[in-house]
Each structure stands twice: as C-alpha cells, then as structure tokens.
Write an enzyme that holds these catalytic residues in place. Structure first.
Site, PDB file in Angstrom:
ATOM      1  N   SER A 213       0.767  -0.977  -0.118  1.00  0.00           N
ATOM      2  CA  SER A 213      -0.153  -0.004  -0.086  1.00  0.00           C
ATOM      3  C   SER A 213       0.817   1.301   0.058  1.00  0.00           C
ATOM      4  CB  SER A 213      -0.948  -0.236   1.292  1.00  0.00           C
ATOM      5  OG  SER A 213      -2.073   1.127   1.029  1.00  0.00           O
TER       6      SER A 213
ATOM      7  N   ASP B 176     -10.466  -3.623  -4.433  1.00  0.00           N
ATOM      8  CA  ASP B 176      -9.708  -2.923  -3.517  1.00  0.00           C
ATOM      9  C   ASP B 176     -10.615  -1.432  -3.708  1.00  0.00           C
ATOM     10  OD1 ASP B 176      -7.794  -1.115  -2.175  1.00  0.00           O
ATOM     11  OD2 ASP B 176      -6.260  -2.250  -2.945  1.00  0.00           O
TER      12      ASP B 176
ATOM     13  N   HIS C 259      -8.295  -4.586  -0.224  1.00  0.00           N
ATOM     14  CA  HIS C 259      -7.281  -4.181   0.178  1.00  0.00           C
ATOM     15  C   HIS C 259      -6.111  -4.898   0.867  1.00  0.00           C
ATOM     16  CE1 HIS C 259      -4.632  -0.796  -0.144  1.00  0.00           C
ATOM     17  NE2 HIS C 259      -4.502  -0.670   1.489  1.00  0.00           N
TER      18      HIS C 259
HETATM   19  C1  MLT Z   1      -1.288   5.945  -0.256  1.00  0.00           C
HETATM   20  O1  MLT Z   1      -1.889   7.056   0.459  1.00  0.00           O
HETATM   21  O2  MLT Z   1      -0.236   5.757  -0.443  1.00  0.00           O
HETATM   22  C2  MLT Z   1      -2.196   4.976  -0.492  1.00  0.00           C
HETATM   23  O3  MLT Z   1      -3.616   5.604  -0.698  1.00  0.00           O
HETATM   24  C3  MLT Z   1      -2.257   3.877   0.048  1.00  0.00           C
HETATM   25  C4  MLT Z   1      -2.479   3.737   1.624  1.00  0.00           C
HETATM   26  O4  MLT Z   1      -2.174   4.509   2.329  1.00  0.00           O
HETATM   27  O5  MLT Z   1      -3.055   2.716   2.002  1.00  0.00           O
END
Ligand code: MLT
Length: 217
Positions: free
Chosen positions: A108, A158, A189
């Site tokens: 992520s 996701d 996710h």
């Molecule tokens: C991010 O902010 O890098 C993405 O939205 C993924 C996350 O933080 O889970």
C-alpha cells in the site's frame, strides 16, 4: 529497533553477506516491525531492512504526505523518496549488505514509495514486490528499467487503490523496460495468503538471478 541513519528501522542480517536484502516498506499506520514476519516468509535467509515512514498522519506513520486518500503531496513525495534512497545507500555501507541485491517489498503506501523509488532512482533496487500499489506520479522522463523484475499483486475490489490506477503503474513500469508480473484477484485491500505464496514463488525464481540481471542493465 535502531534510530540511526535518519530512519527508525530494523535490520536483520541475512544468512550470507552476499545474499539478497529485502527492503520492507509498510502501509499507512504500520511500522518497522509490521512486515518482518512477511519478509521472513517470503525469503528466509535474506537480510531485512525495515524503516518506519517518517510522516505522521494523525499519528499513523507513512512514507510521504497525502492531501486526501489517493491524492499525494507531490513535493513531499519527491523529497521523501530521495531521503529513503539515501537511507538505503547508507544502510548498505553501515551493515555491509550487497547493494546490487536489494529487493523492495512494499504494501500500500509502502508499495507506492517503492514505485516512486524505482522511477526516481533506477538501479537502486534490483527487484520489487508491490502489493496494492498505485501510480505515485507520472514520470516526465522515462527511466531505464530494462529487465528489472517487478511483481505486483492487486485486488479487483480494492476500495483504496483503483484497479485502473494499478494497471497504469504496470504500464509505466513496462514502458520503462521492467519485467512486470501483475496478478489480479477478486479481493480487496488486505493481502491474502495466496498472494504471499505467489510472491514467494516468484522471488524464489528471481533472487538467484539478481546480480546477473543487474550486470545486464
Ligand atoms: C497511499 O496513500 O499511499 C495510498 O492511498 C495507500 C495507503 O496509504 O493505504
């Protein structure tokens, strides 16, 4: 836990100093401990370098600032990416691991900073495993990633990472010459056991070839 080299981090030496090192990059709200078990499961015997993201979002560690979900603070992203790259280089000198065999494993937000590092510092990472990644930024200049192995695992359901955005990242990497293996699943996710198993299998094929591939680049 160690706080030197500019990042709070964990370092666990590998079985062999000339073996691979997994650079573990956690998701929003994680820390340097989160992915250690995952790293050990993915490649037992590899060294582990696991920093904690330096940005705090209401107390949740991240690797760069965002303005909203999926909307990144571009300036901060660039700054933090260079900072992370410097940390990785300094850690390789400090701990003596082979800089040509560093494999990022990001989840992520950690996968997004790994993707940003691949685009801004081609050659720093030998390979990457990107779980639930999206485009960190559209590069103005296409980097040369010829032959860099990149595994991506994405969930069609996701809600944080739009599937077409992951697809676009795969295209950007592919156009730059990376050898992208993007796997889709009907999942959301959170990471699934099957994806970990697939990434482990992929790494077992990629890790032994790492330095050869780097020499070709
Ligand atoms: C991010 O902010 O890098 C993405 O939205 C993924 C996350 O933080 O889970």
């Amino acid at each position: 836990m160690s706080a030197d080299l500019g990042f709070v981090h964990r370092y666990l030496p590998g079985e062999d100093d000339s073996g691979p090192t997994l650079l573990l990059l956690h998701g929003t709200g994680g820390n340097e401990e989160d992915l250690v078990g995952l790293g050990e499961a993915l490649a037992s015997g590899a060294a582990i370098l696991s920093p904690r993201g330096k940005v705090s979002e209401f107390g949740a560690p991240r690797f760069f600032r965002r303005l909203a979900e999926g909307v990144f603070d571009h300036e901060d992203l660039l700054f933090r990416t260079h900072e992370l790259a410097e940390f990785v280089e300094a850690a390789s000198e400090e701990y003596g691991f082979d800089p040509s065999k560093i494999v990022a494993v990001g989840y992520s937000n950690g996968a997004n900073v790994a993707a940003s590092t691949i685009l801004l510092h081609p050659g720093l990472l030998g390979a990457a495993v990107l779980f639930r990644a999206m485009v960190p930024f559209e590069p103005e200049v296409t980097p040369d990633l010829s032959g860099m192995p990149v595994f991506m695992a994405a969930g069609r359901m996701d809600r944080m990472i739009p599937p077409d955005n992951t697809q676009r990242l795969a295209e950007i990497l592919d156009e730059a010459g990376a050898d992208v293996d993007l796997r889709w699943r009907d999942t959301g996710h959170p990471l699934t056991y099957e994806e970990v198993r697939e990434a482990k299998q992929w790494l077992s094929e990629v890790l032994p070839k790492l330095s050869e591939g780097q020499e070709d680049r």
